[in-house]
Design a protein around this motif. Structure first.
Motif, PDB file in Angstrom:
ATOM      1  N   ALA A 161      34.626  24.543  -1.204  1.00  0.00           N
ATOM      2  CA  ALA A 161      35.617  24.849  -0.173  1.00  0.00           C
ATOM      3  C   ALA A 161      35.907  26.342  -0.134  1.00  0.00           C
ATOM      4  O   ALA A 161      36.038  26.939   0.941  1.00  0.00           O
ATOM      5  CB  ALA A 161      36.896  24.056  -0.434  1.00  0.00           C
ATOM      6  N   ALA A 203      42.712  33.423   1.218  1.00  0.00           N
ATOM      7  CA  ALA A 203      41.739  32.390   0.859  1.00  0.00           C
ATOM      8  C   ALA A 203      41.669  32.218  -0.648  1.00  0.00           C
ATOM      9  O   ALA A 203      41.654  31.088  -1.165  1.00  0.00           O
ATOM     10  CB  ALA A 203      40.363  32.757   1.428  1.00  0.00           C
ATOM     11  N   ALA A 206      44.764  30.496  -1.895  1.00  0.00           N
ATOM     12  CA  ALA A 206      44.840  29.101  -1.490  1.00  0.00           C
ATOM     13  C   ALA A 206      43.979  28.219  -2.388  1.00  0.00           C
ATOM     14  O   ALA A 206      44.411  27.131  -2.789  1.00  0.00           O
ATOM     15  CB  ALA A 206      44.397  28.956  -0.033  1.00  0.00           C
ATOM     16  N   HIS A 207      42.799  28.667  -2.701  1.00  0.00           N
ATOM     17  CA  HIS A 207      41.879  27.798  -3.440  1.00  0.00           C
ATOM     18  C   HIS A 207      41.994  27.956  -4.944  1.00  0.00           C
ATOM     19  O   HIS A 207      41.592  27.059  -5.681  1.00  0.00           O
ATOM     20  CB  HIS A 207      40.441  28.089  -3.006  1.00  0.00           C
ATOM     21  CG  HIS A 207      40.132  27.661  -1.617  1.00  0.00           C
ATOM     22  ND1 HIS A 207      39.814  26.358  -1.291  1.00  0.00           N
ATOM     23  CD2 HIS A 207      40.129  28.332  -0.453  1.00  0.00           C
ATOM     24  CE1 HIS A 207      39.605  26.259   0.008  1.00  0.00           C
ATOM     25  NE2 HIS A 207      39.797  27.445   0.546  1.00  0.00           N
ATOM     26  N   PRO A 210      48.207  30.631  -6.522  1.00  0.00           N
ATOM     27  CA  PRO A 210      48.748  31.977  -6.307  1.00  0.00           C
ATOM     28  C   PRO A 210      48.515  32.857  -7.524  1.00  0.00           C
ATOM     29  O   PRO A 210      48.184  32.372  -8.613  1.00  0.00           O
ATOM     30  CB  PRO A 210      50.244  31.729  -6.060  1.00  0.00           C
ATOM     31  CG  PRO A 210      50.507  30.393  -6.655  1.00  0.00           C
ATOM     32  CD  PRO A 210      49.243  29.607  -6.484  1.00  0.00           C
TER      33      PRO A 210
END
Lengths: 213, 213
Positions: A161, A203, A206-207, A210
DNA sequence: TCCGGGCGTAGACAGTGTCTACGCTCGCCT
DNA sequence: AGGCGAGCGTAGACACTGTCTACGCCCGGA
């Protein structure tokens, strides 16, 4: 010097030069042959078809990209830093070498290798890179085990992802719709990079969670 | 009936049929004219160049995509559900209409509109969609204000990152490197969709927060 | 009735990718 | 040393493409 290079390599060199300066649409077979200083029938000795030559040029692009990865990764120690460097290299490459990036992911070039037995196939050029990302994501998680209560997707899914996120960022930014949506100057002009950096940071956060590290 | 359709529309129809069945590489100007039952010079009355016709076909693709969006969104009430439906429509469209999706984001088609004054320009076709995503993301955040201690990126950046994630997912899956990386069957074969669903869910969770709603 | 303009046809032209036949030039073998 | 064969590149033909131009056709208005 590199005088002893065969015509096969000279053709690929000429194609790389062409695609860097004039874009992927200018990669005609005859034009590449002209730049290499040979007649239009000469490439046929080394590449059975036009698309085979394009595949070889695209493979050079993948090799260049992975070389940039290893060059950017050795400065960083933590997996998160390595992933950030990798992300910047990826979208930077797509912006700097726009024509090459477009060529590397064209379906018709890929389809020409449908019945080509000898490795490496073009699609598999991205496989070692992906496995590297998977390894970095798992290392990142094990370094910071209390990331969240949720376990999250398995690391290969998370890595895929994240990779897709960087790819889409690069593509849509180079295509021009993301700069237009965010009110930034088009990708040809230079100083819209802070917006892009914000997207890359978003990005990664998010993946990977934080920036708690 | 749609008998009174002008040749302009018939050409676009023929191009849409062609790109759906035979891919984007088969969209020759003469071939489109043949399918429409006219001679090869006829399209020139309505499209000054080949790329202009391709742009019109791509615009139909964007119109079709947005129609699918509104059809899939009215069943959902919560913004998160709408975003999930939107995500599934996006990657589903890229997989179902592979050639059209490829055409819609081709740079050479775009460059032909470089000096075209009359709107809508092709790049701006994605703008209303993007603003819709921004609105959904902000609504999603306000519905669930205690998402995390961190404020996160501004909603437009988060929306752009999510959109890019879906785009990259669609592109890399259709290109074949993501199925190969995850050990799924290639995108032509049907039942690898659960892996793709996992990727889409991971992207939504990453950018919208885990499924706390 | 005649005329004019929109619309589609047909051919020419340069350029493309592929295929085939033809030389040239080496190095190897007798 | 002499000839030969294989590798390598050239040159032309072929079908096809996108663009451009000249030409007919048909239909509505004066």
């Amino acid at each position: 010097m590199e005088q002893g290079s065969s015509l096969r390599d000279r053709l690929i060199d000429a194609g790389v030069d062409l695609v860097m300066t004039d874009g992927a649409a200018s990669l005609g077979l005859r034009e590449i042959a002209r730049r290499a200083g040979v007649s239009h029938g000469a490439p046929r000795r080394y590449f059975p078809t036009h698309h085979a030559l394009l595949s070889a040029i695209a493979r050079r692009g993948f090799a260049d990209l992975t070389a940039r990865f290893v060059a950017a990764a050795d400065g960083e120690a933590a997996p998160r830093g390595q992933l950030r460097a990798l992300a910047r290299v990826y979208v930077g490459y797509a912006l700097e070498c726009r024509g090459m990036f477009e060529l590397m992911f064209r379906h018709d070039v890929l389809d020409s290798e449908q019945h080509s037995a000898d490795p490496p196939r073009l699609r598999e050029s991205t496989l070692p890179l992906f496995e590297h990302v998977v390894a970095l994501v798992t290392r990142h998680r094990s370094d910071d085990p209390g990331l969240r209560g949720e376990a999250g997707p398995p690391p290969e899914v998370a890595a895929a992802a994240l990779w897709a996120n960087l790819h889409g960022l690069a593509q849509l930014w180079a295509w021009g719709s993301l700069p237009l949506a965010l009110g930034a100057p088009p990708p040809g002009d230079a100083p819209g990079g802070d917006r892009l950096d914000a997207l890359v940071a978003a990005a990664l956060d998010a993946h990977l969670g934080p920036v708690g590290s």
